[in-house]
Design an enzyme around this catalytic site. Sequence first.
Site, PDB file in Angstrom:
ATOM      1  N   ARG A  86      36.671  13.777  -4.296  1.00 21.64           N
ATOM      2  CA  ARG A  86      36.131  14.001  -5.648  1.00 21.64           C
ATOM      3  C   ARG A  86      35.643  15.446  -5.686  1.00 21.64           C
ATOM      4  O   ARG A  86      35.130  15.962  -4.676  1.00 21.64           O
ATOM      5  CB  ARG A  86      34.983  13.027  -5.971  1.00 21.64           C
ATOM      6  CG  ARG A  86      34.395  13.232  -7.344  1.00 21.64           C
ATOM      7  CD  ARG A  86      33.535  12.055  -7.867  1.00 21.64           C
ATOM      8  NE  ARG A  86      32.352  11.778  -7.074  1.00 21.64           N
ATOM      9  CZ  ARG A  86      32.237  10.759  -6.232  1.00 21.64           C
ATOM     10  NH1 ARG A  86      33.242   9.914  -6.068  1.00 21.64           N
ATOM     11  NH2 ARG A  86      31.134  10.571  -5.552  1.00 21.64           N
ATOM     12  N   TYR A 137      41.066   8.110  -4.650  1.00 18.48           N
ATOM     13  CA  TYR A 137      40.549   7.303  -3.547  1.00 18.48           C
ATOM     14  C   TYR A 137      41.675   6.367  -3.093  1.00 18.48           C
ATOM     15  O   TYR A 137      42.106   5.510  -3.871  1.00 18.48           O
ATOM     16  CB  TYR A 137      39.327   6.499  -4.015  1.00 18.48           C
ATOM     17  CG  TYR A 137      38.369   7.373  -4.807  1.00 18.48           C
ATOM     18  CD1 TYR A 137      37.403   8.130  -4.147  1.00 18.48           C
ATOM     19  CD2 TYR A 137      38.484   7.490  -6.198  1.00 18.48           C
ATOM     20  CE1 TYR A 137      36.553   8.972  -4.868  1.00 18.48           C
ATOM     21  CE2 TYR A 137      37.650   8.318  -6.925  1.00 18.48           C
ATOM     22  CZ  TYR A 137      36.687   9.060  -6.260  1.00 18.48           C
ATOM     23  OH  TYR A 137      35.863   9.893  -6.972  1.00 18.48           O
ATOM     24  N   HIS A 162      29.990   4.276  -4.473  1.00 18.13           N
ATOM     25  CA  HIS A 162      28.528   4.422  -4.405  1.00 18.13           C
ATOM     26  C   HIS A 162      28.012   4.276  -2.977  1.00 18.13           C
ATOM     27  O   HIS A 162      26.955   3.689  -2.744  1.00 18.13           O
ATOM     28  CB  HIS A 162      27.850   3.408  -5.334  1.00 18.13           C
ATOM     29  CG  HIS A 162      28.102   3.678  -6.779  1.00 18.13           C
ATOM     30  ND1 HIS A 162      27.981   2.729  -7.758  1.00 18.13           N
ATOM     31  CD2 HIS A 162      28.491   4.808  -7.414  1.00 18.13           C
ATOM     32  CE1 HIS A 162      28.280   3.262  -8.938  1.00 18.13           C
ATOM     33  NE2 HIS A 162      28.594   4.526  -8.744  1.00 18.13           N
ATOM     34  N   HIS A 213      22.686  10.623 -15.413  1.00 13.17           N
ATOM     35  CA  HIS A 213      23.539  10.109 -16.487  1.00 13.17           C
ATOM     36  C   HIS A 213      22.677  10.213 -17.740  1.00 13.17           C
ATOM     37  O   HIS A 213      21.921   9.312 -18.058  1.00 13.17           O
ATOM     38  CB  HIS A 213      23.965   8.664 -16.216  1.00 13.17           C
ATOM     39  CG  HIS A 213      24.893   8.546 -15.032  1.00 13.17           C
ATOM     40  ND1 HIS A 213      25.349   7.359 -14.541  1.00 13.17           N
ATOM     41  CD2 HIS A 213      25.456   9.489 -14.235  1.00 13.17           C
ATOM     42  CE1 HIS A 213      26.150   7.572 -13.502  1.00 13.17           C
ATOM     43  NE2 HIS A 213      26.218   8.858 -13.295  1.00 13.17           N
ATOM     44  N   ASP A 221       0.805  -1.232   0.000  1.00  4.22           N
ATOM     45  CA  ASP A 221       0.000   0.000   0.000  1.00  4.22           C
ATOM     46  C   ASP A 221       0.834   1.278   0.000  1.00  4.22           C
ATOM     47  O   ASP A 221       0.305   2.356   0.295  1.00  4.22           O
ATOM     48  CB  ASP A 221      -0.947   0.038   1.213  1.00  4.22           C
ATOM     49  CG  ASP A 221      -2.058  -0.980   1.094  1.00  4.22           C
ATOM     50  OD1 ASP A 221      -2.252  -1.499  -0.026  1.00  4.22           O
ATOM     51  OD2 ASP A 221      -2.725  -1.261   2.103  1.00  4.22           O
ATOM     52  N   GLU A 238      33.243  17.764  -8.228  1.00  2.00           N
ATOM     53  CA  GLU A 238      32.363  17.603  -9.398  1.00  2.00           C
ATOM     54  C   GLU A 238      31.547  18.857  -9.643  1.00  2.00           C
ATOM     55  O   GLU A 238      30.892  19.371  -8.736  1.00  2.00           O
ATOM     56  CB  GLU A 238      31.407  16.417  -9.160  1.00  2.00           C
ATOM     57  CG  GLU A 238      30.399  16.238 -10.282  1.00  2.00           C
ATOM     58  CD  GLU A 238      29.564  14.974 -10.137  1.00  2.00           C
ATOM     59  OE1 GLU A 238      29.363  14.517  -8.998  1.00  2.00           O
ATOM     60  OE2 GLU A 238      29.098  14.464 -11.171  1.00  2.00           O
ATOM     61  N   HIS A 277      37.224   5.748 -12.098  1.00  4.44           N
ATOM     62  CA  HIS A 277      36.041   6.114 -12.899  1.00  4.44           C
ATOM     63  C   HIS A 277      36.433   7.150 -13.940  1.00  4.44           C
ATOM     64  O   HIS A 277      37.575   7.593 -13.986  1.00  4.44           O
ATOM     65  CB  HIS A 277      34.896   6.604 -12.008  1.00  4.44           C
ATOM     66  CG  HIS A 277      35.202   7.806 -11.154  1.00  4.44           C
ATOM     67  ND1 HIS A 277      35.221   9.084 -11.641  1.00  4.44           N
ATOM     68  CD2 HIS A 277      35.496   7.909  -9.819  1.00  4.44           C
ATOM     69  CE1 HIS A 277      35.486   9.924 -10.659  1.00  4.44           C
ATOM     70  NE2 HIS A 277      35.681   9.240  -9.542  1.00  4.44           N
ATOM     71  N   GLU A 306      34.325  15.572 -13.119  1.00  6.22           N
ATOM     72  CA  GLU A 306      34.383  15.034 -11.764  1.00  6.22           C
ATOM     73  C   GLU A 306      35.560  14.087 -11.500  1.00  6.22           C
ATOM     74  O   GLU A 306      35.363  12.904 -11.219  1.00  6.22           O
ATOM     75  CB  GLU A 306      33.074  14.319 -11.432  1.00  6.22           C
ATOM     76  CG  GLU A 306      32.608  13.294 -12.466  1.00  6.22           C
ATOM     77  CD  GLU A 306      31.318  12.600 -12.017  1.00  6.22           C
ATOM     78  OE1 GLU A 306      31.322  12.014 -10.922  1.00  6.22           O
ATOM     79  OE2 GLU A 306      30.328  12.645 -12.775  1.00  6.22           O
ATOM     80  N   ASP A 364      28.369  13.881  -2.488  1.00  9.14           N
ATOM     81  CA  ASP A 364      27.947  13.894  -3.894  1.00  9.14           C
ATOM     82  C   ASP A 364      26.432  13.962  -3.857  1.00  9.14           C
ATOM     83  O   ASP A 364      25.763  12.953  -3.575  1.00  9.14           O
ATOM     84  CB  ASP A 364      28.451  12.629  -4.598  1.00  9.14           C
ATOM     85  CG  ASP A 364      28.151  12.642  -6.095  1.00  9.14           C
ATOM     86  OD1 ASP A 364      27.322  13.457  -6.539  1.00  9.14           O
ATOM     87  OD2 ASP A 364      28.749  11.813  -6.812  1.00  9.14           O
ATOM     88  N   HIS A 401      29.977  12.727 -17.440  1.00  6.15           N
ATOM     89  CA  HIS A 401      28.872  12.117 -18.184  1.00  6.15           C
ATOM     90  C   HIS A 401      27.951  13.235 -18.617  1.00  6.15           C
ATOM     91  O   HIS A 401      27.964  14.329 -18.040  1.00  6.15           O
ATOM     92  CB  HIS A 401      28.128  11.088 -17.311  1.00  6.15           C
ATOM     93  CG  HIS A 401      27.775  11.590 -15.933  1.00  6.15           C
ATOM     94  ND1 HIS A 401      26.673  12.369 -15.689  1.00  6.15           N
ATOM     95  CD2 HIS A 401      28.405  11.469 -14.736  1.00  6.15           C
ATOM     96  CE1 HIS A 401      26.638  12.677 -14.397  1.00  6.15           C
ATOM     97  NE2 HIS A 401      27.679  12.157 -13.791  1.00  6.15           N
ATOM     98  N   ASP A 449      24.294  17.848 -10.229  1.00  8.41           N
ATOM     99  CA  ASP A 449      25.161  16.763  -9.747  1.00  8.41           C
ATOM    100  C   ASP A 449      26.482  17.387  -9.280  1.00  8.41           C
ATOM    101  O   ASP A 449      27.337  17.706 -10.105  1.00  8.41           O
ATOM    102  CB  ASP A 449      25.376  15.780 -10.915  1.00  8.41           C
ATOM    103  CG  ASP A 449      26.186  14.566 -10.525  1.00  8.41           C
ATOM    104  OD1 ASP A 449      26.501  14.404  -9.337  1.00  8.41           O
ATOM    105  OD2 ASP A 449      26.496  13.764 -11.438  1.00  8.41           O
TER     106      ASP A 449
HETATM  107  N1  GLY Z   1      26.174  11.275  -8.702  1.00  6.40           N
HETATM  108  C1  GLY Z   1      26.304  10.431  -9.794  1.00  6.40           C
HETATM  109  C2  GLY Z   1      27.527  10.699 -10.526  1.00  6.40           C
HETATM  110  O1  GLY Z   1      28.323  11.517 -10.108  1.00  6.40           O
HETATM  111  O2  GLY Z   1      27.732  10.177 -11.572  1.00  6.40           O
HETATM  112 MN    MN Z   2      28.290  12.763 -11.850  1.00  9.58          MN
HETATM  113 MN    MN Z   3      27.857  13.051  -8.641  1.00  6.37          MN
END
Ligand code: GLY
Ligand code: MN
Ligand code: MN
Length: 436
Positions: A402, A385, A239, A357, A36, A404, A346, A381, A256, A350, A267
């Site tokens: 990071r 790490y 993540h 994304h 529900d 970004e 990474h 970004e 982030d 993006h 972002d």
């Molecule tokens: N927050 C998602 C990324 O930075 O791609």
């Molecule tokens: Mn991002």
């Molecule tokens: Mn991000």
Amino acid sequence: MSEVNHFLERRNALMQSMAAGVAIIPTAPEAMRNRDSHYPYRSDSYFYYLTGFTEPEAVLLLIAGNEPKSVLFCRDKDLEREIWDGFRHGPDGARERFGFDEAYSITRLDELVPGFMANQPRLFYSFGADAHWDGRIAGWLNQVRAQGRSGVSAPAEMADPRVLLDEMRLFKSGVEQEAMRRAADISVEAHKQAMRTVRPGMMEYEIEAALLHQFYRHGSRSPAYSSIVAGGANACVLHYVENNQRLHDGDLLLIDAGCELECYASDITRTFPVNGCFSPAQKDIYELVLAAQQAAIARIRPGSHWNEPHEAALDVLIRGFIDFGLCKGSHDSVLESGDYRRFYMHRTGHWLGLDVHDAGEYKQSDGSWRVLQPGMTLTVEPGCYIRPADDVPRAFWNIGVRIEDDALVTADGCEIMTAGAPKTVAEIENLMAAAK
Ligand code: GLY
Ligand code: MN
Ligand code: MN
């Protein structure tokens, strides 16, 4: 009505590129959280891009050709359901307000859609995206095929409308750029508030609450993605979304987080010291990542290809990794071997838009990287790490950084839409000192 016009213009532009045929674009289903109780509803991004219509249980049909028309199927007006769940436009209201040529009850899909598919040369539908709709559309196709002996033809060609739509979505109009700037402004405020709020001993979720408070009080109804509020070693989990640990004196905090506004994402990542002062080792790594980001931003301009900002960031990071004793060998050998991936695993950005994304190809049909053009929006970004290991200087253990930002490609470079969020060591330390 101006709110409606740019959606209508997009429908017309899509029908022109379709040339002939029928497109079927359903919105997203509602998602159950548990008994529900639903997750907050979010429209499908393609459907929203073409309609601006945010009710669930809706399907858009676009019929291209000599007499192009747009047809919406949506929920009926229903006083009983509106008492429980709230306002519904109903087909007539939706047609009038959103400028569709025709609108019908969603309960009439099975009755009416085969007729719209009949005698069309091409069906534009994203097969494979949703098993429920795949089945229904295959059923309608077969119904039309079964009428072959009566002289009715079924679409002989299938095409994925995302091929056309992704290309449209890649270039943000003025209206979209404005929405993205407003989303970015809210997220900038949220990151500043997080910097002002944090104190050693607080929990990560207390800072998440400060972010959400800023999002909501400025009119955003949702983060664009799950916020990452990662203290100390948690910053090295890319993540990390648990956000349930205590923040310690001497640790960095990586956040982030970005809000969604009118379905457009922002972002931002900022990394700052829980106690307001970077240690020498934290400052070394932070300023390395910042230099990498500045090198990447310098390459975001028309004519650069997609990978140039990444290559520029990587170049700076690899030099730093060697200087700090994290990687051994020459710049070229570290690049070649991929040893840098232990600390930077990474990519540098993006596309950004209705989806965090966002839609859009990164390569051209000949396999080369896409060339940046004005109106494209992307993140930049880089990060670093560092997990504990015997061959890593101890002062760097558990540092995760990071940085970004969100960039709009302009005629002669780029606009950093998120530039208001403090970023240099001095800017961050000054803001945090002022809040003590
Ligand atoms: N927050 C998602 C990324 O930075 O791609
Ligand atoms: Mn991002
Ligand atoms: Mn991000």
